[in-house]
Design an enzyme around this catalytic site. Structure first.
Site, short mmCIF file in Angstrom:
data_model
loop_
_atom_site.label_atom_id
_atom_site.label_comp_id
_atom_site.label_asym_id
_atom_site.label_seq_id
_atom_site.Cartn_x
_atom_site.Cartn_y
_atom_site.Cartn_z
N HIS A 12 0.84 -1.21 0.00
CA HIS A 12 0.00 0.00 0.00
C HIS A 12 0.88 1.26 0.00
O HIS A 12 0.62 2.20 -0.74
CB HIS A 12 -0.89 0.06 1.25
CG HIS A 12 -1.89 -1.04 1.40
ND1 HIS A 12 -2.08 -1.72 2.58
CD2 HIS A 12 -2.79 -1.56 0.53
CE1 HIS A 12 -3.06 -2.60 2.44
NE2 HIS A 12 -3.50 -2.54 1.20
N LYS A 58 -15.99 -7.47 8.50
CA LYS A 58 -16.86 -7.65 9.66
C LYS A 58 -16.07 -7.74 10.96
O LYS A 58 -16.47 -7.21 11.96
CB LYS A 58 -17.72 -8.90 9.47
CG LYS A 58 -18.88 -8.60 8.54
CD LYS A 58 -19.52 -9.86 7.98
CE LYS A 58 -20.15 -9.56 6.64
NZ LYS A 58 -19.38 -10.03 5.49
N ARG A 101 -1.66 -6.34 -7.92
CA ARG A 101 -0.53 -7.18 -7.54
C ARG A 101 -0.23 -8.21 -8.60
O ARG A 101 0.90 -8.47 -8.95
CB ARG A 101 -0.85 -7.94 -6.24
CG ARG A 101 -0.76 -7.10 -5.03
CD ARG A 101 -1.41 -7.80 -3.87
NE ARG A 101 -2.86 -7.65 -3.96
CZ ARG A 101 -3.68 -7.72 -2.94
NH1 ARG A 101 -3.19 -7.97 -1.75
NH2 ARG A 101 -4.96 -7.55 -3.09
N SER A 149 -2.83 -7.62 3.43
CA SER A 149 -3.09 -7.44 4.87
C SER A 149 -3.46 -8.77 5.51
O SER A 149 -3.04 -9.08 6.63
CB SER A 149 -4.24 -6.44 5.07
OG SER A 149 -3.90 -5.19 4.54
P1 ADP Z 1 -5.38 -5.95 1.14
O1 ADP Z 1 -5.79 -6.68 -0.12
O2 ADP Z 1 -3.91 -5.99 1.40
O3 ADP Z 1 -6.23 -6.29 2.32
P2 ADP Z 1 -6.98 -3.61 0.62
O4 ADP Z 1 -8.18 -4.43 0.39
O5 ADP Z 1 -7.04 -2.60 1.71
O6 ADP Z 1 -5.66 -4.44 0.87
O7 ADP Z 1 -6.57 -2.98 -0.77
C1 ADP Z 1 -6.63 -1.63 -1.12
C2 ADP Z 1 -5.99 -1.47 -2.48
O8 ADP Z 1 -4.62 -1.78 -2.38
C3 ADP Z 1 -6.52 -2.38 -3.58
O9 ADP Z 1 -6.49 -1.68 -4.80
C4 ADP Z 1 -5.52 -3.50 -3.62
O10 ADP Z 1 -5.48 -4.13 -4.89
C5 ADP Z 1 -4.26 -2.72 -3.36
N1 ADP Z 1 -3.20 -3.56 -2.83
C6 ADP Z 1 -3.26 -4.40 -1.79
N2 ADP Z 1 -2.08 -5.01 -1.59
C7 ADP Z 1 -1.23 -4.53 -2.54
C8 ADP Z 1 0.12 -4.78 -2.90
N3 ADP Z 1 0.87 -5.66 -2.23
N4 ADP Z 1 0.64 -4.10 -3.92
C9 ADP Z 1 -0.12 -3.22 -4.61
N5 ADP Z 1 -1.40 -2.94 -4.36
C10 ADP Z 1 -1.96 -3.59 -3.33
#
Ligand code: ADP
Length: 177
Positions: free
Chosen positions: A32, A56, A105, A143
């Site tokens: 992120h 949730k 990713r 995450s």
């Molecule tokens: P995660 O999938 O890690 O729980 P989120 O759902 O909060 O993260 O994702 C928010 C945004 O960040 C989405 O567009 C997701 O594709 C992107 N994202 C999550 N992990 C990565 C990563 N390792 N590299 C690039 N973008 C990422």
């Protein structure tokens, strides 16, 4: 030219180009951070928008996630962090954002992201979704995996900002991770 006429992009009265980067960020990890820093170079301002709708049973409350991210980006004046609920496009319009940033990713992210981007375009044609790739070393970070590895005693050093690692340790000693 014979392409369809496109709606004018949204711009705040200042003319600055603003992007919104939405997600659950439970917790923020270096994938992120990589995307946010890339976005901060491309746009005048980037607002990291923590969804209140998402999970949730989160490990960190929305307020904890925001506090952590504000600490991580305290030296980046054009990165803001806040929470949102409801439709993302409504929030983006309310902020006068012209762009939604999403990270890709791997090919496995594509189908879901493609559907979301096209649905958001249908709901709000004046907002563009921009996809960005992180550095290769973060392409397997999520995450969910960070939480799982940490809860099983694995090392997450280098995958999350130091502040996050510290908070994960606190959660564990409090019996929550
Ligand atoms: P995660 O999938 O890690 O729980 P989120 O759902 O909060 O993260 O994702 C928010 C945004 O960040 C989405 O567009 C997701 O594709 C992107 N994202 C999550 N992990 C990565 C990563 N390792 N590299 C690039 N973008 C990422």
């Amino acid at each position: 030219m014979t392409v369809d006429a496109l709606p004018s992009p949204v711009r705040p009265s200042s003319g600055a180009r603003l992007a919104v980067y939405p997600g659950s960020f439970d917790p923020i990890h270096n994938g992120h951070v990589d995307i946010i820093l890339r976005g901060a170079r491309l746009f005048d301002r980037i607002v990291v928008a923590v969804s209140r709708n998402a999970e949730k049973a989160p490990l960190f409350s929305v307020e904890e996630r925001i506090e952590l991210m504000r600490e991580v980006f305290r030296d980046q004046p054009n990165v803001e962090v806040e929470a949102f609920d409801g439709l993302l496009v409504d929030y983006a319009r309310h902020k006068h954002a012209s762009v939604i940033v999403r990270g890709l990713r791997a090919v496995s992210d594509f189908e879901f992201e493609f559907q979301m981007a096209l649905m958001n375009r249908r709901l709000s044609p004046e907002i563009e979704t921009v996809f960005m790739m992180p550095a290769e070393r973060y392409t397997y970070t999520s995450s969910r995996l960070v939480k799982e590895v940490f809860s099983l005693g694995g090392v997450v050093n280098g995958l999350v900002p130091e502040a996050v690692e510290g908070r994960l340790r606190e959660k564990r000693s409090g019996g929550q991770a």
